[in-house]
Design a protein around this motif. Structure first.
Motif, PDB file in Angstrom:
ATOM      1  N   ILE A   1       0.868  -1.188   0.000  1.00 54.25           N
ATOM      2  CA  ILE A   1       0.000   0.000   0.000  1.00 54.25           C
ATOM      3  C   ILE A   1       0.899   1.231   0.000  1.00 54.25           C
ATOM      4  O   ILE A   1       1.763   1.374   0.868  1.00 54.25           O
ATOM      5  CB  ILE A   1      -0.886   0.056   1.269  1.00 54.25           C
ATOM      6  N   CYS A   2       0.665   2.120  -0.982  1.00 55.44           N
ATOM      7  CA  CYS A   2       1.430   3.380  -1.025  1.00 55.44           C
ATOM      8  C   CYS A   2       0.914   4.306   0.071  1.00 55.44           C
ATOM      9  O   CYS A   2      -0.293   4.513   0.202  1.00 55.44           O
ATOM     10  CB  CYS A   2       1.269   4.053  -2.387  1.00 55.44           C
ATOM     11  N   GLU A   3       1.845   4.852   0.866  1.00 52.18           N
ATOM     12  CA  GLU A   3       1.403   5.660   2.003  1.00 52.18           C
ATOM     13  C   GLU A   3       0.973   7.068   1.612  1.00 52.18           C
ATOM     14  O   GLU A   3       0.541   7.837   2.462  1.00 52.18           O
ATOM     15  CB  GLU A   3       2.476   5.707   3.097  1.00 52.18           C
ATOM     16  N   VAL A   4       1.070   7.413   0.317  1.00 53.72           N
ATOM     17  CA  VAL A   4       0.672   8.756  -0.101  1.00 53.72           C
ATOM     18  C   VAL A   4      -0.830   8.830  -0.393  1.00 53.72           C
ATOM     19  O   VAL A   4      -1.551   9.636   0.210  1.00 53.72           O
ATOM     20  CB  VAL A   4       1.499   9.244  -1.312  1.00 53.72           C
ATOM     21  N   TYR A   5      -1.299   7.990  -1.326  1.00 50.74           N
ATOM     22  CA  TYR A   5      -2.735   7.978  -1.646  1.00 50.74           C
ATOM     23  C   TYR A   5      -3.335   6.587  -1.520  1.00 50.74           C
ATOM     24  O   TYR A   5      -4.389   6.319  -2.095  1.00 50.74           O
ATOM     25  CB  TYR A   5      -2.991   8.478  -3.074  1.00 50.74           C
ATOM     26  N   SER A   6      -2.619   5.662  -0.888  1.00 53.75           N
ATOM     27  CA  SER A   6      -3.137   4.321  -0.603  1.00 53.75           C
ATOM     28  C   SER A   6      -3.219   3.393  -1.819  1.00 53.75           C
ATOM     29  O   SER A   6      -3.901   2.370  -1.755  1.00 53.75           O
ATOM     30  CB  SER A   6      -4.505   4.375   0.095  1.00 53.75           C
ATOM     31  N   TYR A   7      -2.517   3.711  -2.907  1.00 51.31           N
ATOM     32  CA  TYR A   7      -2.512   2.805  -4.063  1.00 51.31           C
ATOM     33  C   TYR A   7      -2.108   1.401  -3.607  1.00 51.31           C
ATOM     34  O   TYR A   7      -1.142   1.243  -2.856  1.00 51.31           O
ATOM     35  CB  TYR A   7      -1.555   3.319  -5.146  1.00 51.31           C
ATOM     36  N   MET A   8      -2.855   0.389  -4.067  1.00 50.03           N
ATOM     37  CA  MET A   8      -2.687  -0.997  -3.592  1.00 50.03           C
ATOM     38  C   MET A   8      -2.152  -1.866  -4.716  1.00 50.03           C
ATOM     39  O   MET A   8      -2.701  -1.847  -5.821  1.00 50.03           O
ATOM     40  CB  MET A   8      -4.076  -1.482  -3.174  1.00 50.03           C
TER      41      MET A   8
ATOM     42  N   ARG B   1       7.919   2.389  -8.758  1.00 49.17           N
ATOM     43  CA  ARG B   1       7.319   3.688  -8.420  1.00 49.17           C
ATOM     44  C   ARG B   1       5.806   3.529  -8.380  1.00 49.17           C
ATOM     45  O   ARG B   1       5.251   2.711  -9.112  1.00 49.17           O
ATOM     46  CB  ARG B   1       7.612   4.760  -9.495  1.00 49.17           C
ATOM     47  N   CYS B   2       5.154   4.343  -7.579  1.00 51.78           N
ATOM     48  CA  CYS B   2       3.693   4.304  -7.534  1.00 51.78           C
ATOM     49  C   CYS B   2       3.157   4.885  -8.843  1.00 51.78           C
ATOM     50  O   CYS B   2       3.496   6.010  -9.204  1.00 51.78           O
ATOM     51  CB  CYS B   2       3.183   5.128  -6.350  1.00 51.78           C
ATOM     52  N   PRO B   3       2.305   4.120  -9.578  1.00 51.00           N
ATOM     53  CA  PRO B   3       1.778   4.628 -10.848  1.00 51.00           C
ATOM     54  C   PRO B   3       0.826   5.815 -10.654  1.00 51.00           C
ATOM     55  O   PRO B   3       0.568   6.556 -11.596  1.00 51.00           O
ATOM     56  CB  PRO B   3       1.040   3.425 -11.438  1.00 51.00           C
ATOM     57  N   VAL B   4       0.320   6.011  -9.450  1.00 52.20           N
ATOM     58  CA  VAL B   4      -0.600   7.134  -9.204  1.00 52.20           C
ATOM     59  C   VAL B   4       0.165   8.399  -8.837  1.00 52.20           C
ATOM     60  O   VAL B   4      -0.006   9.440  -9.448  1.00 52.20           O
ATOM     61  CB  VAL B   4      -1.628   6.790  -8.102  1.00 52.20           C
ATOM     62  N   CYS B   5       1.050   8.312  -7.838  1.00 51.89           N
ATOM     63  CA  CYS B   5       1.670   9.538  -7.328  1.00 51.89           C
ATOM     64  C   CYS B   5       3.167   9.614  -7.595  1.00 51.89           C
ATOM     65  O   CYS B   5       3.794  10.630  -7.280  1.00 51.89           O
ATOM     66  CB  CYS B   5       1.408   9.669  -5.829  1.00 51.89           C
ATOM     67  N   GLY B   6       3.759   8.537  -8.142  1.00 51.43           N
ATOM     68  CA  GLY B   6       5.183   8.581  -8.462  1.00 51.43           C
ATOM     69  C   GLY B   6       6.121   8.317  -7.295  1.00 51.43           C
ATOM     70  O   GLY B   6       7.343   8.351  -7.454  1.00 51.43           O
TER      71      GLY B   6
HETATM   72 FE   LIG Z   1       1.163   6.617  -4.448  1.00 49.58          FE
END
Ligand SMILES: [Fe+2]
Ligand SMILES: [Fe+2]
Ligand SMILES: [Fe+2]
Ligand SMILES: [Fe+2]
Ligand SMILES: [Fe+2]
Ligand SMILES: [Fe+2]
Lengths: 146, 146
Positions: free
Chosen positions: A118-125, A132-137
């Motif tokens: 889980i990405c701690e920035v916007y919770s991307y799972m 890298r997180c595809p949502v927030c980088g």
């Molecule tokens: Fe993210």
């Protein structure tokens, strides 16, 4: 929940012991809530709990967030809209995962799933480690593994 | 909070992957709550957060639990009374720890505290590793370290 948000803030201000104190007491409060729940006889079995979770997620993405979003649009709150849209998309994923888990549990099996990130920035799972997180980088060090 | 209680139950039923799924999504929900909080501008600084925490703990031990206890006594709910009394005592400790933390933070220092241990049965809190919980007798493997 409140204490975990405060813990996060304490870390940002450099108070690492205060961070741990908030986290420890948050866990103590979880123990209280669970005990009171159990004393009331309101902890059901896992298949039923998964249905409660699915209903909650669906209510959030079908009723709650659309209502918040309408208000945020009316007030031109672009930061709030952004935060709502990410959450809305996430709730749909949560509901799908819980539905898979429920089908498994109802046939007496555990859900087949590897590590969950889980990405701690916007919770991307994600169900595998990403660079890298595809949502927030955000880089992979911002992902928490479960 | 609900999802962590469900995770606990899933573990007891032997569904370890469902347990992880509930924990991962509980973390995702924490990220949402924190982001919505931040979008609303309601995360204050640590000294203020500690005061919010102290006020909440004091309200619980002075108002909330005594009211619950009176109802539980009236209804002769001995299990509920037990659970309330443990919680009530714990809230007083929480308040004292938060007050110590606040005094430290207000003079620009972190609180001086070592490892913190919480018993997962009734939330007994200790600042050094104990062999058995003095409240419920649970062994040290039932303590979570922070
Ligand atoms: Fe993210
Ligand atoms: Fe509590
Ligand atoms: Fe969700
Ligand atoms: Fe959410
Ligand atoms: Fe407390
Ligand atoms: Fe204990």
């Amino acid at each position: 929940m409140k204490y975990l948000i405060f813990a996060n803030r304490a870390r940002k201000e450099g108070f690492e012991n205060v961070e741990r104190l908030f986290e420890a007491i948050a866990f103590a409060e979880f123990v209280h809530a669970r005990n009171h729940f159990e004393a009331l006889g309101s902890v059901k079995d896992t298949a039923e709990n998964l249905q409660v979770a699915i209903d909650g997620e669906d209510w959030e993405s079908e009723e709650m967030y659309p209502a918040y979003r309408a208000v945020a649009e009316l007030q031109n709150e672009s930061m709030a809209i952004r935060s709502i849209d990410f959450a809305l998309q996430a709730e749909k994923f949560h509901s799908e995962f819980y539905a898979r888990a429920k089908r498994a549990v109802e046939s007496g099996r555990d859900i087949e799933i590897g590590e969950i990130y889980i990405c701690e920035v916007y919770s991307y799972m994600a169900d595998l480690k990403v660079e890298r997180c595809p949502v927030c980088g955000a880089g992979s060090e911002r992902f928490r593994k479960f």
